[in-house]
Motif scaffolding. Structure first.
Motif, PDB file in Angstrom:
ATOM      1  N   THR A   1       8.032   9.340  -2.335  1.00  0.00           N
ATOM      2  CA  THR A   1       7.694  10.252  -1.248  1.00  0.00           C
ATOM      3  C   THR A   1       6.414   9.729  -0.598  1.00  0.00           C
ATOM      4  O   THR A   1       5.699   8.923  -1.208  1.00  0.00           O
ATOM      5  CB  THR A   1       7.491  11.701  -1.761  1.00  0.00           C
ATOM      6  OG1 THR A   1       7.316  12.575  -0.655  1.00  0.00           O
ATOM      7  CG2 THR A   1       6.283  11.808  -2.680  1.00  0.00           C
ATOM      8  N   THR A   2       6.155  10.164   0.623  1.00  0.00           N
ATOM      9  CA  THR A   2       4.950   9.693   1.322  1.00  0.00           C
ATOM     10  C   THR A   2       3.987  10.856   1.458  1.00  0.00           C
ATOM     11  O   THR A   2       4.201  11.752   2.286  1.00  0.00           O
ATOM     12  CB  THR A   2       5.295   9.112   2.694  1.00  0.00           C
ATOM     13  OG1 THR A   2       6.233   8.048   2.525  1.00  0.00           O
ATOM     14  CG2 THR A   2       4.052   8.565   3.394  1.00  0.00           C
ATOM     15  N   HIS A   3       2.967  10.838   0.642  1.00  0.00           N
ATOM     16  CA  HIS A   3       2.026  11.968   0.619  1.00  0.00           C
ATOM     17  C   HIS A   3       1.416  12.170   2.004  1.00  0.00           C
ATOM     18  O   HIS A   3       1.323  13.282   2.506  1.00  0.00           O
ATOM     19  CB  HIS A   3       0.929  11.703  -0.416  1.00  0.00           C
ATOM     20  CG  HIS A   3       1.483  11.289  -1.746  1.00  0.00           C
ATOM     21  ND1 HIS A   3       1.308  10.027  -2.272  1.00  0.00           N
ATOM     22  CD2 HIS A   3       2.273  11.940  -2.630  1.00  0.00           C
ATOM     23  CE1 HIS A   3       1.937   9.945  -3.428  1.00  0.00           C
ATOM     24  NE2 HIS A   3       2.535  11.088  -3.676  1.00  0.00           N
ATOM     25  N   ASP A   4       1.067  11.067   2.654  1.00  0.00           N
ATOM     26  CA  ASP A   4       0.401  11.163   3.962  1.00  0.00           C
ATOM     27  C   ASP A   4       1.316  11.756   5.030  1.00  0.00           C
ATOM     28  O   ASP A   4       0.836  12.231   6.052  1.00  0.00           O
ATOM     29  CB  ASP A   4      -0.067   9.777   4.412  1.00  0.00           C
ATOM     30  CG  ASP A   4      -1.156   9.231   3.510  1.00  0.00           C
ATOM     31  OD1 ASP A   4      -1.435   8.023   3.579  1.00  0.00           O
ATOM     32  OD2 ASP A   4      -1.714   9.995   2.695  1.00  0.00           O
TER      33      ASP A   4
ATOM     34  N   ASP B   1       0.825  -1.216   0.000  1.00  0.00           N
ATOM     35  CA  ASP B   1       0.000   0.000   0.000  1.00  0.00           C
ATOM     36  C   ASP B   1       0.859   1.267   0.000  1.00  0.00           C
ATOM     37  O   ASP B   1       0.635   2.213   0.776  1.00  0.00           O
ATOM     38  CB  ASP B   1      -0.953   0.006   1.201  1.00  0.00           C
ATOM     39  CG  ASP B   1      -2.003   1.101   1.057  1.00  0.00           C
ATOM     40  OD1 ASP B   1      -2.456   1.617   2.100  1.00  0.00           O
ATOM     41  OD2 ASP B   1      -2.320   1.477  -0.090  1.00  0.00           O
ATOM     42  N   HIS B   2       1.876   1.269  -0.836  1.00  0.00           N
ATOM     43  CA  HIS B   2       2.744   2.450  -0.996  1.00  0.00           C
ATOM     44  C   HIS B   2       3.140   2.494  -2.474  1.00  0.00           C
ATOM     45  O   HIS B   2       3.574   1.479  -3.017  1.00  0.00           O
ATOM     46  CB  HIS B   2       3.993   2.343  -0.115  1.00  0.00           C
ATOM     47  CG  HIS B   2       4.724   3.630   0.045  1.00  0.00           C
ATOM     48  ND1 HIS B   2       4.202   4.698   0.743  1.00  0.00           N
ATOM     49  CD2 HIS B   2       5.927   4.037  -0.446  1.00  0.00           C
ATOM     50  CE1 HIS B   2       5.075   5.699   0.690  1.00  0.00           C
ATOM     51  NE2 HIS B   2       6.124   5.328  -0.014  1.00  0.00           N
ATOM     52  N   HIS B   3       2.929   3.634  -3.115  1.00  0.00           N
ATOM     53  CA  HIS B   3       3.022   3.685  -4.574  1.00  0.00           C
ATOM     54  C   HIS B   3       4.034   4.709  -5.079  1.00  0.00           C
ATOM     55  O   HIS B   3       4.062   5.842  -4.580  1.00  0.00           O
ATOM     56  CB  HIS B   3       1.637   3.980  -5.136  1.00  0.00           C
ATOM     57  CG  HIS B   3       0.626   2.957  -4.730  1.00  0.00           C
ATOM     58  ND1 HIS B   3       0.020   2.962  -3.478  1.00  0.00           N
ATOM     59  CD2 HIS B   3       0.146   1.865  -5.374  1.00  0.00           C
ATOM     60  CE1 HIS B   3      -0.811   1.927  -3.402  1.00  0.00           C
ATOM     61  NE2 HIS B   3      -0.741   1.240  -4.512  1.00  0.00           N
TER      62      HIS B   3
ATOM     63  N   ARG C   1       8.495   4.146   4.745  1.00  0.00           N
ATOM     64  CA  ARG C   1       7.920   3.416   3.614  1.00  0.00           C
ATOM     65  C   ARG C   1       8.732   3.676   2.339  1.00  0.00           C
ATOM     66  O   ARG C   1       8.901   2.793   1.507  1.00  0.00           O
ATOM     67  CB  ARG C   1       6.461   3.827   3.393  1.00  0.00           C
ATOM     68  CG  ARG C   1       5.547   3.400   4.520  1.00  0.00           C
ATOM     69  CD  ARG C   1       4.111   3.784   4.245  1.00  0.00           C
ATOM     70  NE  ARG C   1       3.255   3.417   5.357  1.00  0.00           N
ATOM     71  CZ  ARG C   1       1.929   3.546   5.342  1.00  0.00           C
ATOM     72  NH1 ARG C   1       1.325   4.028   4.264  1.00  0.00           N
ATOM     73  NH2 ARG C   1       1.189   3.203   6.390  1.00  0.00           N
TER      74      ARG C   1
END
Ligand code: HBI
Length: 96
Positions: free
Chosen positions: A74-77, A57-59, A84
């Protein structure tokens, strides 16, 4: 669970172990450029990574032109880099 943004120290320590990756100018993402033998090889890699991305669940943010794939993590959240992204970079390096 909202992923936690890495501190600059944590980021720099992680990048020290990811020599193929570059920190984007804004410090919020890491990038790697890949070149494969041909389009089929490039797309096969993208298909494998897509399956992995769904599983974790990481894109990635990515661009493909013929045999080349440019990846940005990068991690948007988290509004920047998280563990991640580090884990996915390691997974990508292990796929090559
Ligand atoms: N991929 N790179 C990245 N960053 C995210 O924040 C993210 C993701 N994939 C799925 C995802 N978040 C979900 O957990 C929802 O937050 C959209």
């Amino acid at each position: 669970m909202v992923p936690t943004r890495l501190t600059d120290t944590q980021r720099d320590a992680a990048l020290a172990e990811l020599p193929e990756w570059r920190l984007r100018g804004d410090g919020l993402a890491i990038e790697r450029k890949l070149a494969f033998a041909d389009f089929a090889e490039a797309f096969g890699f993208m298909a494998r990574l897509a399956i992995h991305a769904e599983k974790v669940d990481h894109h990635p943010e990515w661009r493909n032109v013929y045999n080349r794939v440019e990846i940005t993590l990068t991690t948007h959240d988290a509004g920047g880099l998280s563990l991640r992204d580090v884990a996915m970079a390691r997974a990508i390096d292990a796929m090559l």
